[in-house]
Design a protein around this motif. Sequence first.
Motif, PDB file in Angstrom:
ATOM      1  N   MET A   1       0.839  -1.182   0.000  1.00 58.87           N
ATOM      2  CA  MET A   1       0.000   0.000   0.000  1.00 58.87           C
ATOM      3  C   MET A   1       0.879   1.238   0.000  1.00 58.87           C
ATOM      4  SD  MET A   1      -2.882  -1.129   2.753  1.00 58.87           S
ATOM      5  CE  MET A   1      -3.755  -2.669   2.551  1.00 58.87           C
ATOM      6  N   ALA A   2       0.891   1.886  -1.087  1.00 58.30           N
ATOM      7  CA  ALA A   2       1.732   3.059  -1.230  1.00 58.30           C
ATOM      8  C   ALA A   2       1.081   4.242  -0.551  1.00 58.30           C
ATOM      9  CB  ALA A   2       1.946   3.349  -2.712  1.00 58.30           C
ATOM     10  N   VAL A   3       1.884   5.190  -0.164  1.00 61.14           N
ATOM     11  CA  VAL A   3       1.343   6.360   0.524  1.00 61.14           C
ATOM     12  C   VAL A   3       0.684   7.286  -0.479  1.00 61.14           C
ATOM     13  CG1 VAL A   3       1.937   8.322   1.960  1.00 61.14           C
ATOM     14  CG2 VAL A   3       3.118   6.175   2.268  1.00 61.14           C
ATOM     15  N   LEU A   4      -0.476   7.784  -0.125  1.00 61.14           N
ATOM     16  CA  LEU A   4      -1.210   8.693  -1.009  1.00 61.14           C
ATOM     17  C   LEU A   4      -1.009  10.120  -0.552  1.00 61.14           C
ATOM     18  CD1 LEU A   4      -3.315   8.748  -3.346  1.00 61.14           C
ATOM     19  CD2 LEU A   4      -5.061   8.949  -1.588  1.00 61.14           C
ATOM     20  N   GLU A   5      -0.809  11.000  -1.506  1.00 62.46           N
ATOM     21  CA  GLU A   5      -0.565  12.407  -1.183  1.00 62.46           C
ATOM     22  C   GLU A   5      -1.882  13.143  -0.979  1.00 62.46           C
ATOM     23  OE1 GLU A   5       2.408  13.602  -0.775  1.00 62.46           O
ATOM     24  OE2 GLU A   5       3.557  11.885  -1.439  1.00 62.46           O
ATOM     25  N   THR A   6      -2.556  12.901   0.140  1.00 60.37           N
ATOM     26  CA  THR A   6      -3.833  13.560   0.384  1.00 60.37           C
ATOM     27  C   THR A   6      -3.776  14.529   1.541  1.00 60.37           C
ATOM     28  OG1 THR A   6      -4.489  11.703   1.765  1.00 60.37           O
ATOM     29  CG2 THR A   6      -5.193  11.653  -0.527  1.00 60.37           C
ATOM     30  N   ILE A   7      -3.069  14.170   2.601  1.00 63.07           N
ATOM     31  CA  ILE A   7      -3.072  15.040   3.766  1.00 63.07           C
ATOM     32  C   ILE A   7      -1.759  15.796   3.981  1.00 63.07           C
ATOM     33  CG2 ILE A   7      -4.864  13.878   5.085  1.00 63.07           C
ATOM     34  CD1 ILE A   7      -2.852  12.167   6.392  1.00 63.07           C
ATOM     35  N   PRO A   8      -0.759  15.661   3.109  1.00 66.18           N
ATOM     36  CA  PRO A   8       0.416  16.494   3.303  1.00 66.18           C
ATOM     37  C   PRO A   8       0.120  17.979   3.193  1.00 66.18           C
ATOM     38  CG  PRO A   8       0.933  14.662   1.850  1.00 66.18           C
ATOM     39  CD  PRO A   8      -0.535  14.666   2.051  1.00 66.18           C
ATOM     40  N   VAL A   9      -1.020  18.321   2.562  1.00 59.76           N
ATOM     41  CA  VAL A   9      -1.353  19.741   2.439  1.00 59.76           C
ATOM     42  C   VAL A   9      -1.586  20.377   3.800  1.00 59.76           C
ATOM     43  CG1 VAL A   9      -2.344  19.493   0.149  1.00 59.76           C
ATOM     44  CG2 VAL A   9      -3.779  19.110   2.152  1.00 59.76           C
ATOM     45  N   SER A  13       5.792  21.401   3.625  1.00 59.89           N
ATOM     46  CA  SER A  13       6.925  20.525   3.362  1.00 59.89           C
ATOM     47  C   SER A  13       8.199  21.028   4.010  1.00 59.89           C
ATOM     48  CB  SER A  13       7.126  20.389   1.842  1.00 59.89           C
ATOM     49  OG  SER A  13       7.363  21.665   1.281  1.00 59.89           O
ATOM     50  N   SER A  14       8.218  22.290   4.352  1.00 60.26           N
ATOM     51  CA  SER A  14       9.413  22.844   4.978  1.00 60.26           C
ATOM     52  C   SER A  14       9.330  22.803   6.490  1.00 60.26           C
ATOM     53  CB  SER A  14       9.585  24.305   4.527  1.00 60.26           C
ATOM     54  OG  SER A  14       8.463  25.073   4.920  1.00 60.26           O
ATOM     55  N   SER A  15       8.225  22.219   7.030  1.00 56.20           N
ATOM     56  CA  SER A  15       8.061  22.194   8.484  1.00 56.20           C
ATOM     57  C   SER A  15       8.959  21.186   9.147  1.00 56.20           C
ATOM     58  CB  SER A  15       6.605  21.894   8.833  1.00 56.20           C
ATOM     59  OG  SER A  15       6.239  20.614   8.330  1.00 56.20           O
ATOM     60  N   SER A  16       9.571  20.327   8.362  1.00 56.27           N
ATOM     61  CA  SER A  16      10.451  19.312   8.945  1.00 56.27           C
ATOM     62  C   SER A  16      11.696  19.183   8.096  1.00 56.27           C
ATOM     63  CB  SER A  16       9.720  17.970   9.016  1.00 56.27           C
ATOM     64  OG  SER A  16      10.608  16.960   9.450  1.00 56.27           O
ATOM     65  N   SER A  17      12.818  19.108   8.779  1.00 55.79           N
ATOM     66  CA  SER A  17      14.086  18.956   8.077  1.00 55.79           C
ATOM     67  C   SER A  17      14.471  17.489   7.956  1.00 55.79           C
ATOM     68  CB  SER A  17      15.190  19.715   8.837  1.00 55.79           C
ATOM     69  OG  SER A  17      15.303  19.200  10.170  1.00 55.79           O
ATOM     70  N   SER A  18      13.591  16.600   8.416  1.00 52.43           N
ATOM     71  CA  SER A  18      13.873  15.176   8.375  1.00 52.43           C
ATOM     72  C   SER A  18      13.932  14.686   6.941  1.00 52.43           C
ATOM     73  CB  SER A  18      12.801  14.402   9.152  1.00 52.43           C
ATOM     74  OG  SER A  18      12.979  13.012   8.977  1.00 52.43           O
ATOM     75  N   PHE A  19      14.784  13.662   6.715  1.00 52.91           N
ATOM     76  CA  PHE A  19      14.892  13.081   5.384  1.00 52.91           C
ATOM     77  C   PHE A  19      13.703  12.160   5.094  1.00 52.91           C
ATOM     78  CE2 PHE A  19      17.053  10.326   8.371  1.00 52.91           C
ATOM     79  CZ  PHE A  19      16.550   9.077   8.067  1.00 52.91           C
ATOM     80  N   LEU A  20      12.863  11.869   6.105  1.00 57.24           N
ATOM     81  CA  LEU A  20      11.691  11.030   5.915  1.00 57.24           C
ATOM     82  C   LEU A  20      10.551  11.835   5.282  1.00 57.24           C
ATOM     83  CD1 LEU A  20      11.611   9.123   9.327  1.00 57.24           C
ATOM     84  CD2 LEU A  20      12.423   8.253   7.135  1.00 57.24           C
ATOM     85  N   ASP A  21       9.770  11.151   4.462  1.00 60.09           N
ATOM     86  CA  ASP A  21       8.615  11.791   3.832  1.00 60.09           C
ATOM     87  C   ASP A  21       7.520  11.994   4.878  1.00 60.09           C
ATOM     88  OD1 ASP A  21       7.187  12.669   1.395  1.00 60.09           O
ATOM     89  OD2 ASP A  21       5.868  11.010   1.912  1.00 60.09           O
ATOM     90  N   THR A  22       7.020  13.207   4.986  1.00 64.23           N
ATOM     91  CA  THR A  22       6.039  13.544   6.026  1.00 64.23           C
ATOM     92  C   THR A  22       4.770  12.723   5.900  1.00 64.23           C
ATOM     93  OG1 THR A  22       6.866  15.817   6.038  1.00 64.23           O
ATOM     94  CG2 THR A  22       4.723  15.426   7.069  1.00 64.23           C
ATOM     95  N   SER A  23       4.267  12.555   4.688  1.00 59.25           N
ATOM     96  CA  SER A  23       3.024  11.803   4.500  1.00 59.25           C
ATOM     97  C   SER A  23       3.177  10.342   4.912  1.00 59.25           C
ATOM     98  CB  SER A  23       2.566  11.891   3.044  1.00 59.25           C
ATOM     99  OG  SER A  23       3.562  11.393   2.178  1.00 59.25           O
ATOM    100  N   THR A  24       4.381   9.780   4.693  1.00 63.96           N
ATOM    101  CA  THR A  24       4.634   8.402   5.110  1.00 63.96           C
ATOM    102  C   THR A  24       4.578   8.278   6.625  1.00 63.96           C
ATOM    103  OG1 THR A  24       6.085   8.078   3.196  1.00 63.96           O
ATOM    104  CG2 THR A  24       6.271   6.492   4.998  1.00 63.96           C
ATOM    105  N   VAL A  25       5.216   9.217   7.311  1.00 63.33           N
ATOM    106  CA  VAL A  25       5.229   9.205   8.776  1.00 63.33           C
ATOM    107  C   VAL A  25       3.813   9.360   9.324  1.00 63.33           C
ATOM    108  CG1 VAL A  25       6.086  10.345  10.850  1.00 63.33           C
ATOM    109  CG2 VAL A  25       7.580  10.095   8.862  1.00 63.33           C
TER     110      VAL A  25
END
Length: 444
Positions: A1-9, A13-25
């Motif tokens: 199940m791939a992550v869907l780009e629905t709630i990253p809005v 995207s600049s709120s985290s400097s982590s190398f992890l994708d925010t939507s995945t987390v």
Amino acid sequence: MAVLETIPVLLSSSSSSSFLDTSTVIALTVFFALLCACIIIGHLLEENRWANESITALLLGLCCGVVVLLISKFHSSRILVFSEDLFFLYLLPPIIFNAGFQVKKKRFFKNFTTILLFGVVGTVISFCLISLGAYLLFKRIGVTSLDIQDYLAVGAILSATDSVCTLQVLNQDETPLLYSIVFGEGVVNDATSIVLFNAVQSLDVSNIDLLTALKLLGTFLYLFFTSTALGIAAGLISAYIIKTLYFGRHSTDREVALMMLMAYLSYTLAELLNLSGILTIFFCGIVMSHYTWHNVTESSRVTTKHAFATISFIAETFIFLYVGMDALDIDKWKSSKASPGTSIAVSSTLFALVLVGRAAFVFPIANITNCIKKRPSTKIELRKQFIIWWAGLLRGAVTIALSYNQFANSDKTAFLLSMLHHFLEYGSSPMRQAYLANSADEAG
């Protein structure tokens, strides 16, 4: 199940400097929190005969879907997108293996003939009736975009019952006969449905005759016996290696790891050889529990028994969470260009065909086996026949995975994918599972 780009809005995207994708987390955090909630609520409802973890997971997933729908302003209720790879390679193997590992072998093989009749002959009968019914009725409804191969695919897809639901609502200690028959049928049924589906994909519909039917039968028998033999061989090899090398004298961790890896290796090898991974890993689990498990140290026995059960439990709960959350998927409704009347007619037709296809073999086969069996305790009384029929109406992730495989990439059949998907949600609905659990308790 791939992550869907629905709630990253919701998050910059600049709120985290982590190398992890925010939507995945976010997606993983939500699902882990829901899994924890399912375990806690399931524990509190342990004594409630109308509720269990699967029902809790479906309802929590549904509530979470509503929340995501509101947050995304009705754009989408999805956090994750269904993926065949995740289901068939990561979620299904531990569930089926643990079922084979924990199954009461004496009871299972005592009813093996009945299980084969339900799982093979019954599935073929259901496949024929659903395919024929869809071919005859869909055109009257106004569905004209399907060809013969699509109708056969619908029959194969809807012939697949859901053994995961069965595991959740039946208990092999309280209802041993029901459990062994319904679950055993579910495993064989899944394998048979997948074999039928694969055969339909390679079938030359322009030249169907008796020879084609015989080839289909030969393909099934080949896949059944070779898949079973591979699972048995993997189990015996693991038992021989552990007994000969005696891993436990140095590390029990290696024993446990080898059992897990050998089981998973049998499944991947079966899939690589285009065999039935479900049958392979199921029989691998049976052989490992009978031979390999008795060759490991005492601490490894306790570890493997609980580890396999835990992994299976988490995978089952994850599947039910996803099904509940995906019930409000607006995208699937939008992809359907059919009118509400056509959608209701198609869904009702599919449901009626599944009811008829299931009843057409459950009651006749059960009564035939009753005539053969002499002991009253081994006979399937009418109440249990009804439970077997009702339990087989549940549809699970195998159905939706095959649906995506057949219909996801075609605009002509997008509406049918939507109908099949929401038929799955009804097939796993909490009320139907609760009724099945209550009926099984009374039968036991």
